[in-house]
Design a protein around this motif. Sequence first.
Motif, PDB file in Angstrom:
ATOM      1  N   ASP A 145       0.516   3.866  -2.910  1.00 38.70           N
ATOM      2  CA  ASP A 145      -0.188   5.120  -2.607  1.00 38.70           C
ATOM      3  C   ASP A 145       0.690   6.181  -1.951  1.00 38.70           C
ATOM      4  O   ASP A 145       0.306   7.344  -1.892  1.00 38.70           O
ATOM      5  CB  ASP A 145      -1.392   4.834  -1.691  1.00 38.70           C
ATOM      6  CG  ASP A 145      -2.337   3.803  -2.275  1.00 38.70           C
ATOM      7  OD1 ASP A 145      -2.563   3.851  -3.498  1.00 38.70           O
ATOM      8  OD2 ASP A 145      -2.849   2.957  -1.517  1.00 38.70           O
ATOM      9  N   SER A 196       0.831  -1.210   0.000  1.00 42.91           N
ATOM     10  CA  SER A 196       0.000   0.000   0.000  1.00 42.91           C
ATOM     11  C   SER A 196       0.862   1.256   0.000  1.00 42.91           C
ATOM     12  O   SER A 196       0.580   2.223  -0.717  1.00 42.91           O
ATOM     13  CB  SER A 196      -0.930  -0.002   1.216  1.00 42.91           C
ATOM     14  OG  SER A 196      -1.674   1.201   1.290  1.00 42.91           O
ATOM     15  N   GLU A 247      -4.228   3.615   7.953  1.00 39.25           N
ATOM     16  CA  GLU A 247      -5.245   2.659   8.368  1.00 39.25           C
ATOM     17  C   GLU A 247      -4.682   1.235   8.386  1.00 39.25           C
ATOM     18  O   GLU A 247      -4.972   0.451   9.306  1.00 39.25           O
ATOM     19  CB  GLU A 247      -6.439   2.729   7.416  1.00 39.25           C
ATOM     20  CG  GLU A 247      -7.511   1.685   7.664  1.00 39.25           C
ATOM     21  CD  GLU A 247      -8.142   1.780   9.042  1.00 39.25           C
ATOM     22  OE1 GLU A 247      -8.672   0.757   9.516  1.00 39.25           O
ATOM     23  OE2 GLU A 247      -8.086   2.868   9.650  1.00 39.25           O
ATOM     24  N   ARG A 248      -3.885   0.886   7.391  1.00 33.68           N
ATOM     25  CA  ARG A 248      -3.286  -0.450   7.372  1.00 33.68           C
ATOM     26  C   ARG A 248      -2.291  -0.603   8.520  1.00 33.68           C
ATOM     27  O   ARG A 248      -2.157  -1.694   9.082  1.00 33.68           O
ATOM     28  CB  ARG A 248      -2.607  -0.702   6.033  1.00 33.68           C
ATOM     29  CG  ARG A 248      -3.586  -0.750   4.859  1.00 33.68           C
ATOM     30  CD  ARG A 248      -2.897  -1.243   3.596  1.00 33.68           C
ATOM     31  NE  ARG A 248      -3.751  -1.150   2.430  1.00 33.68           N
ATOM     32  CZ  ARG A 248      -4.732  -1.983   2.119  1.00 33.68           C
ATOM     33  NH1 ARG A 248      -4.977  -3.012   2.925  1.00 33.68           N
ATOM     34  NH2 ARG A 248      -5.460  -1.824   1.031  1.00 33.68           N
ATOM     35  N   ARG A 263      -4.820   5.714   3.748  1.00 28.69           N
ATOM     36  CA  ARG A 263      -4.905   4.265   3.587  1.00 28.69           C
ATOM     37  C   ARG A 263      -3.730   3.570   4.255  1.00 28.69           C
ATOM     38  O   ARG A 263      -3.895   2.536   4.921  1.00 28.69           O
ATOM     39  CB  ARG A 263      -4.972   3.903   2.109  1.00 28.69           C
ATOM     40  CG  ARG A 263      -5.036   2.397   1.855  1.00 28.69           C
ATOM     41  CD  ARG A 263      -5.257   2.093   0.388  1.00 28.69           C
ATOM     42  NE  ARG A 263      -6.558   2.587  -0.070  1.00 28.69           N
ATOM     43  CZ  ARG A 263      -7.021   2.421  -1.301  1.00 28.69           C
ATOM     44  NH1 ARG A 263      -6.265   1.793  -2.204  1.00 28.69           N
ATOM     45  NH2 ARG A 263      -8.202   2.880  -1.633  1.00 28.69           N
ATOM     46  N   THR A 264      -2.544   4.115   4.086  1.00 30.61           N
ATOM     47  CA  THR A 264      -1.369   3.517   4.720  1.00 30.61           C
ATOM     48  C   THR A 264      -1.475   3.586   6.235  1.00 30.61           C
ATOM     49  O   THR A 264      -1.142   2.631   6.939  1.00 30.61           O
ATOM     50  CB  THR A 264      -0.092   4.229   4.248  1.00 30.61           C
ATOM     51  OG1 THR A 264       0.021   4.117   2.825  1.00 30.61           O
ATOM     52  CG2 THR A 264       1.141   3.619   4.894  1.00 30.61           C
TER      53      THR A 264
END
Length: 214
Positions: A125, A121, A134-135, A131-132
Motif C-alpha cells: 500500500d 502492508s 495503524e499496523r 493502514r501502514t
Amino acid sequence: MARVRNPLEPMSTAVTAIVTLVAGLVGVGLLAALFVDGVHVLGVGDKPVCVMDTATTVSVGEAPTGGLKPVPGATVDLSAHPNYCTEDPSTVQSLLNTTTQLIPFVFIVGALLLVLQLIRSAERDGLYTARTAERLRRLGWWLLAGSVLTAIAVATAEKALIDSLSQGGDISVVSGLWTWDAPFMAILTGLGVLSFARIMRVGITMREDLDGTV
C-alpha cells in the motif's frame, strides 16, 4: 528508467528468513521432543526441571536452612541464588516450566509477525498510508503492553514453580505480581514506535488536506 530499490530491504528479507527459520526449528524440535528421548524445546521434554530464586541471595556453600529447604525428591543448589531442581517433575511443575519459556517465545514471535505484516502492508500500500500507520501502532502496543504482561506472567509462573519445589519459604504465586523485572528497552521501543505511528498519521492527514486543496 532505473528500477527503484525496495526501501524496506534488507529488513523485509531478514524478518521473513527469521520467521521461517524459527517456525522450522520449533516444528522439528517439537516433533523430536515427542518421539526422541533427551530432546526438549520450550520446556517440553525437560528433565530435570530447574528454577532459580533470584529474589534470594545466599553465601556459597551455605547449608540449606529455614526457607531454603527443598521438598522431598527435589534438590537445591546454593550459589549466589538458590537453584531448585527435581528429576521427577509433576505435571503441574512441567507445565509451569514450559510456561516460563513459552510466553517469552510467543511475545518475540508475535513481534516478528507484526513486523512482517507491517512490511508487507508497506510494500503493498505504500509507506505513508493510514493502514501502514495503524499496523505500526499495533506493533508499538504489542511491544509496550506485551512486554510488561510477559514479564509479569513469567515471574508469576517462576514463583509458582519455586513454591512447588521449596517448603517453609516466603515465596508465593502472588509475589510474582510485584517482583517482576521491568523490560525497559521493550517499553521504550514500544513508546518510540507509538510516537512514530502518531507522527505518520499526522503527516498523512496533512498530505490528504493538501491534496484536497490543490
